[in-house]
Enzyme design. Structure first.
Site, PDB file in Angstrom:
ATOM      1  N   LYS A 220      -0.244   3.481   4.566  1.00 43.12           N
ATOM      2  CA  LYS A 220      -1.601   3.243   4.090  1.00 43.12           C
ATOM      3  C   LYS A 220      -2.391   2.457   5.108  1.00 43.12           C
ATOM      4  CE  LYS A 220      -3.946   0.809   0.437  1.00 43.12           C
ATOM      5  NZ  LYS A 220      -3.849  -0.113  -0.644  1.00 43.12           N
TER       6      LYS A 220
ATOM      7  N   LYS B 218       1.862  -0.839   5.212  1.00 39.76           N
ATOM      8  CA  LYS B 218       0.494  -1.076   4.749  1.00 39.76           C
ATOM      9  C   LYS B 218      -0.204  -1.968   5.760  1.00 39.76           C
ATOM     10  CE  LYS B 218      -2.384  -2.847   1.050  1.00 39.76           C
ATOM     11  NZ  LYS B 218      -2.488  -3.266  -0.346  1.00 39.76           N
TER      12      LYS B 218
END
Ligand code: PBG
Length: 324
Positions: free
Chosen positions: A248, A195
């Protein structure tokens, strides 16, 4: 000329026959924003077409999506400022509207796959994913207890997948242990593994009113310059018991999706984040891009890069086109 690649593109029938990637509605997880109260549906200004729903209306939305073939939902709470504190206390309160709503969603739709988010930011008066000390540092190990309590409160509602999105070190194992010790060995973990500290989360923070009150998230979310570091995170999360590994954002990180897919046996998820949605919506509203075609091409590209699962605000719109 012996080789003419255009022969395999000469008709729709042949193009479809040699198509390497097929997007289906089954690939999607649809993120939803939950409001407290009843009978409210409020559009997110920076995400046209995406709404924050109170539970009664969210149940209707889920039913509609299930009928269209979307089977998985990631539910995020919109938490009023008055409930926020330094320790994100409300995140583990079984009487908090989010926890109660999860129970109701799951009991109404036991066949749906319900995912939740584990991080302190929506409940934190600091707007950070971990505990912030007096010097502004984000405390790693102290945060793990808060995350485990939050995960337990969510697991008790019967939801299917816990999504730790906080990026603290060691949290997957810590949460896995807490779940197992309390009889939730069947609750899955989809770790937000790679992330990145991304500007593409802006519209999501508008939707939840969860932007950091000071500083940024760069000491815990990854540096967008790094690809190989994602391999360290992936290896750790797999060893710590994650069932899925997530990358992400998705579109600006297709190389990372590819890298993790090639080097891991676990299913890879990609989060096509809020800013990636808003970019296409804004350009389409201006008439600068064909919104529908750009949406489908983006989703297909995320799958082609290696994503087995795609979290996307486009899920419902794309499902209308895909028809299963
Ligand atoms: C919370 C969280 C964020 C997103 C998902 N979970 C925001 C953040 O980390 O700041 C972003 C999702 C999106 O932009 O669509 N930790």
């Amino acid at each position: 000329m012996l080789i003419r690649p255009r022969r395999n593109r000469k008709s729709a029938a042949i193009r479809e026959m040699v198509e390497e990637t097929t997007l289906t509605t089954k690939d999607f997880i649809f993120p939803l924003f939950l409001l407290e109260g009843t009978n409210k549906k409020v559009e997110v200004d920076s995400m046209p077409g995406i709404y924050r729903f109170t539970l009664d209306l969210m149940l209707k939305e889920i039913e509609e999506c299930l009928n269209m073939g979307i089977k998985a939902f990631d539910v995020f709470p919109v938490v009023d400022e008055k409930y926020k504190d330094k320790m994100a206390t409300k995140s583990a309160d079984p009487n908090f509207f989010y926890i109660k709503a999860l129970k109701e969603i799951k009991s109404k739709f036991p066949e749906a796959c319900i995912m939740t988010d584990v991080a302190m930011d929506p409940y934190s008066s600091d707007g950070h994913d971990g505990i912030v000390d007096e010097n502004g540092n984000i405390l790693n190990d102290e945060t793990l207890d808060v995350l485990a309590d939050m995960a337990l409160a969510q697991a008790e509602t019967g939801i299917d997948i816990i999504g730790p999105s906080d990026m603290m070190d060691g949290r997957v194992e810590y949460i896995r242990d807490a779940l197992d010790e309390n009889g939730f060995e069947n609750t899955s973990i989809m770790s937000y593994c790679a992330k990145y500290a991304s500007a593409f989360y802006g519209p999501f923070r508008d939707a939840l009113d969860s932007a950091p009150k000071s500083g940024d998230k760069k000491t815990y979310q990854m540096n967008p310059a790094n690809k190989h570091e994602a391999m360290i995170e992936a290896e750790l999360d797999a060893q710590e018991g994650a069932d899925f590994l997530m990358v992400k954002p998705a579109l600006a990180y297709l190389d990372v999706i590819h890298l993790l897919k090639e080097n891991n046996e676990l299913p890879i998820a990609a989060y096509n984040v809020s800013g990636e949605y808003s970019l296409i919506k804004a350009a389409a509203e201006k008439g600068w891009l064909d919104g529908e075609a750009t949406m489908m091409e983006s989703l297909l590209s995320i799958k082609r890069a290696g994503a087995d699962v795609i979290l996307s605000y486009f899920a419902k719109e794309a499902a209308q086109i895909l028809r299963f």
